[in-house]
Write a protein that holds these residues in place. Structure first.
Motif, PDB file in Angstrom:
ATOM      1  N   CYS A  52       0.852  -1.193   0.000  1.00 54.06           N
ATOM      2  CA  CYS A  52       0.000   0.000   0.000  1.00 54.06           C
ATOM      3  C   CYS A  52       0.890   1.246   0.000  1.00 54.06           C
ATOM      4  N   ASP A  53       0.704   2.139  -0.979  1.00 54.50           N
ATOM      5  CA  ASP A  53       1.560   3.335  -1.012  1.00 54.50           C
ATOM      6  C   ASP A  53       0.809   4.584  -0.562  1.00 54.50           C
ATOM      7  N   GLU A  54      -0.299   4.382   0.151  1.00 51.87           N
ATOM      8  CA  GLU A  54      -1.088   5.514   0.633  1.00 51.87           C
ATOM      9  C   GLU A  54      -0.283   6.317   1.670  1.00 51.87           C
ATOM     10  N   ARG A  55      -0.267   7.637   1.495  1.00 50.55           N
ATOM     11  CA  ARG A  55       0.339   8.518   2.500  1.00 50.55           C
ATOM     12  C   ARG A  55      -0.782   9.330   3.101  1.00 50.55           C
ATOM     13  N   SER A  56      -0.851   9.341   4.436  1.00 46.40           N
ATOM     14  CA  SER A  56      -1.982  10.052   5.034  1.00 46.40           C
ATOM     15  C   SER A  56      -1.823  11.553   4.847  1.00 46.40           C
ATOM     16  N   HIS A  57      -0.579  12.041   4.769  1.00 43.77           N
ATOM     17  CA  HIS A  57      -0.341  13.426   4.362  1.00 43.77           C
ATOM     18  C   HIS A  57       0.999  13.467   3.664  1.00 43.77           C
ATOM     19  N   PRO A  58       1.280  14.561   2.899  1.00 43.35           N
ATOM     20  CA  PRO A  58       2.424  14.568   1.983  1.00 43.35           C
ATOM     21  C   PRO A  58       3.746  14.180   2.634  1.00 43.35           C
ATOM     22  N   ALA A  80     -12.274  21.292   9.198  1.00 42.85           N
ATOM     23  CA  ALA A  80     -12.086  19.950   8.650  1.00 42.85           C
ATOM     24  C   ALA A  80     -11.148  20.021   7.448  1.00 42.85           C
ATOM     25  N   LEU A  81     -11.305  21.055   6.616  1.00 44.90           N
ATOM     26  CA  LEU A  81     -10.417  21.242   5.465  1.00 44.90           C
ATOM     27  C   LEU A  81      -8.987  21.455   5.936  1.00 44.90           C
ATOM     28  N   LYS A  82      -8.836  22.258   6.981  1.00 44.41           N
ATOM     29  CA  LYS A  82      -7.507  22.513   7.547  1.00 44.41           C
ATOM     30  C   LYS A  82      -6.882  21.191   7.988  1.00 44.41           C
ATOM     31  N   TRP A  83      -7.722  20.342   8.597  1.00 45.51           N
ATOM     32  CA  TRP A  83      -7.238  19.037   9.056  1.00 45.51           C
ATOM     33  C   TRP A  83      -6.737  18.228   7.856  1.00 45.51           C
ATOM     34  N   ARG A  84      -7.526  18.272   6.771  1.00 48.33           N
ATOM     35  CA  ARG A  84      -7.161  17.477   5.596  1.00 48.33           C
ATOM     36  C   ARG A  84      -5.876  18.006   4.959  1.00 48.33           C
ATOM     37  N   GLU A  85      -5.737  19.341   4.922  1.00 46.13           N
ATOM     38  CA  GLU A  85      -4.579  19.948   4.260  1.00 46.13           C
ATOM     39  C   GLU A  85      -3.324  19.911   5.131  1.00 46.13           C
ATOM     40  N   ALA A  86      -3.492  19.592   6.413  1.00 43.38           N
ATOM     41  CA  ALA A  86      -2.341  19.618   7.325  1.00 43.38           C
ATOM     42  C   ALA A  86      -1.214  18.745   6.788  1.00 43.38           C
ATOM     43  N   SER A  87       0.036  19.224   6.919  1.00 45.23           N
ATOM     44  CA  SER A  87       1.118  18.460   6.307  1.00 45.23           C
ATOM     45  C   SER A  87       1.769  17.491   7.288  1.00 45.23           C
ATOM     46  N   THR A  88       1.477  17.603   8.557  1.00 46.85           N
ATOM     47  CA  THR A  88       2.048  16.631   9.499  1.00 46.85           C
ATOM     48  C   THR A  88       0.955  16.062  10.405  1.00 46.85           C
ATOM     49  N   GLU A  89       1.304  14.913  10.989  1.00 42.57           N
ATOM     50  CA  GLU A  89       0.382  14.251  11.886  1.00 42.57           C
ATOM     51  C   GLU A  89       0.139  15.123  13.122  1.00 42.57           C
ATOM     52  N   GLU A  90       1.194  15.822  13.571  1.00 42.13           N
ATOM     53  CA  GLU A  90       1.083  16.658  14.771  1.00 42.13           C
ATOM     54  C   GLU A  90       0.063  17.771  14.545  1.00 42.13           C
ATOM     55  N   GLU A  91       0.147  18.366  13.348  1.00 43.22           N
ATOM     56  CA  GLU A  91      -0.761  19.466  13.037  1.00 43.22           C
ATOM     57  C   GLU A  91      -2.216  18.968  13.066  1.00 43.22           C
ATOM     58  N   ARG A  92      -2.408  17.780  12.513  1.00 44.56           N
ATOM     59  CA  ARG A  92      -3.755  17.205  12.516  1.00 44.56           C
ATOM     60  C   ARG A  92      -4.225  16.950  13.939  1.00 44.56           C
ATOM     61  N   GLN A  93      -3.321  16.371  14.719  1.00 45.06           N
ATOM     62  CA  GLN A  93      -3.684  16.044  16.089  1.00 45.06           C
ATOM     63  C   GLN A  93      -4.064  17.310  16.851  1.00 45.06           C
ATOM     64  N   LYS A  94      -3.352  18.416  16.535  1.00 43.42           N
ATOM     65  CA  LYS A  94      -3.595  19.676  17.222  1.00 43.42           C
ATOM     66  C   LYS A  94      -5.021  20.160  16.916  1.00 43.42           C
TER      67      LYS A  94
END
Ligand SMILES: [Zn+2]
Ligand SMILES: [Zn+2]
Length: 702
Positions: free
Chosen positions: A97-103, A330-344
């Protein structure tokens, strides 16, 4: 002999044999009618698949390879299969699986394929497969079937309820009446399409069973669209890969899809579909719409009340969520470039991206609904019995007043308790030593400490106030050692025996299924939603009024107060589950529920309200905007679930989902023919009646 072979060779149960014998009689009658044709036997195909093809009852399916870890989906094409086959032959590692959850994250990397040996040959096969049913094709089948289209049109032409009349269905609700289509016009009023025929406008709700399969449906109970069946349980946002497939199928229907011919309109008509409610249990609903779990600080999908303030029962003071802001975050969450940013974003707002937001009309705040069954029967009723009254068949019953007055602990929130925290806590409880300094720990730590020690606090408390509360607590407990909350059972053995005895004396109407005679004991198992309803709204009401209502002269006695409090809940749920709703009934529900919750806090000072209790005050809005619960209830979904479990799937690993989905669709499509094709009906009428009879026996629970 034919019957004996079917009966004995295939071990067909006697009841099924009744249908088969009826079918044989139907065949003989048809033969007589058509005179005996010597070529007739040659017309019966050797393989049953030929008949399946002839009646076109197989659904159109799309197959995907699903990642066992992240649930990403890859089309299962011949090419993909060949590719996997060739890397295997070349002795290279199988595709991953080559899925990346964020870039910036590393690819998932889970192997998607495995090998299996059949008859000394090695094959490459997906570890997990997920199959989707084609919505366009399914709708085509529905509108091509005479009868169903008429029923849908009839529903569409029904007029809105007059002022003051109750709302009986979802189509009567304000949400539906005010809903605007892609053209900006009211969706409820169909326009005339290009072929001169009126548009067909449908609304579908989405159901998702957190434990079992995934499905969505149309309003008609037997005609439910099953999107996909999946094994495993995708966590959090991993459900999005599946939702994306659903949204992709739904989007064309937002603008309208033209079917060149339908049962009623030879020149074709446009069909529109919108997805309005997503109806689930709390966990499922929150996951589908991208809300945090109900233990998060922001636990509510409607308002921004923090979980620490759950005992605030004044809805006017709650700040409502804003769907536009939800979408933005929610869009911000999707566009976040790191896991930490999403978690925040998730920690601060309790929001994740959900693919349902790709539907331009999707309102996550309004459209996400907890179904009545999980909310009322398995929620409020069960909580009252198990948590407030702590039912226990082995203990003597009491009145819950003997419990020491430990202030109710504040509801929990996510907090990582590290060793520093544990050290702080043990120092605080070590009354012989010096108290630890509370100036260093941060706000969250102090709140977590309050929570652990059962100290009441408000979420707006500053560090200084929290520290003072903790010090007060220490002062207070230095001399009197900590008391544990003693178990205090209201419904014990004695009361249960009274209830069981009353149940024996009670004659229930035939349409109500009696709960198990000795419910409440482990031997009887867990009560189902329906059983909770009967136990709580009939059996307990009868017995408690007799035992608590007349035994005391004093209206102020604790038991009498507990009875009144409980009856408020019964009244509220009764009105909630009615098949229609009006402003009067909503007001009735609201006032009873409000009084119930306020009295629970007074009568049971050690009990902390649950998120469900908070939602119960939002439910008034659900009834107002979405109509009565029955139109969007999960028992309909549960039925699908039941029929899926009944299906005799060949349990080849990785094939279960496909087999189940195909079997379900075939059954539904065959039912369409049996229900609506007059010629077929006439030929097999007797067999259908026999079938109906054995189904009725099943329904009665045998
Ligand atoms: Zn993956
Ligand atoms: Zn709320």
């Amino acid at each position: 002999i034919a019957a004996l072979i079917i009966y004995i060779k295939f071990q067909t149960p006697v009841r099924q044999m009744r249908v088969i014998l009826a079918l044989l009689r139907c065949i003989i009658r048809a033969l007589k009618r058509n005179l005996v044709d010597s070529h007739l036997s040659s017309q019966i195909p050797m393989d049953v698949h030929t008949i399946v093809d002839c009646y076109d009852i197989d659904p159109t399916l799309h197959a995907f390879v699903a990642c066992p870890t992240c649930y990403a989906l890859y089309p299962l094409t011949d090419e993909a299969l060949k590719n996997a086959e060739s890397v295997f032959q070349a002795d290279q590692p199988l595709p991953v699986c080559d899925e990346r959850s964020h870039p910036d994250s590393a690819p998932c990397g889970t192997t998607l394929w495995r090998t299996c040996r059949i008859d000394h040959r090695t094959f490459v096969t997906p570890i997990r497969k997920q199959i989707f049913q084609d919505l366009k094709e399914w709708i085509g089948r529905i509108v091509a079937t005479p009868g169903i289209e008429d029923a849908m049109d009839q529903h569409q032409q029904s007029s809105p309820p007059a002022d003051g009349d109750p709302e009986r269905d979802f189509v009567d609700s304000t949400t539906f009446r005010q809903f605007k289509g892609a053209d900006g016009e009211p969706y409820a009023i169909p326009q005339v399409g290009p072929s001169g025929s009126p548009d067909l406008r449908l609304v579908t709700s989405l159901g998702f069973d957190a434990f079992n399969p995934f499905h969505s449906k149309t309003a008609h109970a037997i005609n439910m669209y099953l999107l996909t069946v999946m094994t495993g349980k995708p966590s959090q946002h991993h459900i999005n890969f599946t939702l994306r497939k659903l949204v992709k199928q739904l989007l064309p229907f937002w603008e309208g899809l033209f079917y060149v011919r339908t049962a009623r309109y030879l020149l074709g008509r446009r069909v529109f579909i919108v997805l309005i409610p997503a109806v689930c249990d709390t966990e499922g609903a929150h996951q589908l719409s991208g809300f945090a779990s109900h233990s998060h600080t922001y636990f509510c999908r409607r308002c921004l009340l923090q979980i620490g303030d759950i005992h605030n029962l004044v809805p006017e003071t709650w700040i409502m969520r804003d769907p536009a802001q939800h979408r933005e975050l929610a869009l911000k969450w999707r566009e976040a470039s790191t896991e930490e940013e999403r978690q925040k974003i998730y920690d601060e707002h309790g929001i994740r991206w959900s693919e349902l937001l790709e539907l331009p009309y999707w309102d996550p705040v309004l459209f996400t609904i907890i179904d009545d069954m999980h909310f009322a029967q398995l929620g409020l009723f069960e909580t009252h019995l198990r948590d407030i009254w702590q039912i226990d068949h082995e203990q003597p019953g009491g009145d819950a007043s003997s419990a020491p007055l430990v202030l109710r602990p504040a509801p929990s929130f996510a907090f990582n308790k590290d060793s520093a925290f544990e050290k702080l806590k043990s120092k605080m409880l070590d009354f012989s030593g010096k108290p630890p300094s509370l100036s260093k720990p941060n706000l969250q730590t102090l709140k977590a400490l309050c929570q652990d020690l059962g100290i009441h606090y408000n979420s707006i408390d500053s560090k200084r106030i929290l520290a003072a509360r903790i010090m007060d607590y220490r002062q207070e407990h230095r001399d009197t050692p900590l008391k544990q909350t003693l178990p205090r059972h209201v419904i014990g053995r004695d009361l249960l025996e009274e209830v069981w005895a009353d149940m024996k004396r009670t004659v229930l109407p035939t349409w109500i299924q009696a709960p198990p005679p000795n419910w409440g004991t482990p031997a009887q198992g867990k009560l189902s939603a329906e059983e909770y309803k009967v136990v709580c709204s009939i059996s307990l009401v009868i017995t408690l009024i007799r035992v608590w209502g007349y035994g005391t002269e004093d209206a102020q006695s604790r038991r009498f107060q507990m009875l009144l409090n409980y009856l408020d809940l019964v009244h509220a749920i009764h009105v909630l589950l009615l098949r229609e709703t009006s402003w009067q009934s909503r007001e009735y529900y609201r006032s009873h529920m409000q009084r119930y919750l306020e009295t629970v806090l007074v009568l049971y000072p050690d009990f902390t309200l649950k998120p469900n209790h908070h939602f119960s005050l939002h439910v008034v809005t659900d009834l107002e905007t979405m109509g009565p619960g029955h139109a969007r209830s999960t028992p309909v979904f549960e039925r699908i679930n039941h029929s899926l479990q009944e299906l005799n799937a060949n349990q080849h690993l990785g094939e279960v989902e496909a087999t189940m989905l195909t079997a379900y669709c075939r059954q539904a499509n065959l039912q369409l023919i049996l229900d609506h094709n007059a010629d077929v009906r006439q030929d097999v009428d007797e067999a259908l009646n026999a079938l109906k009879n054995i189904e009725r026996e099943d329904h009665r629970g045998m």
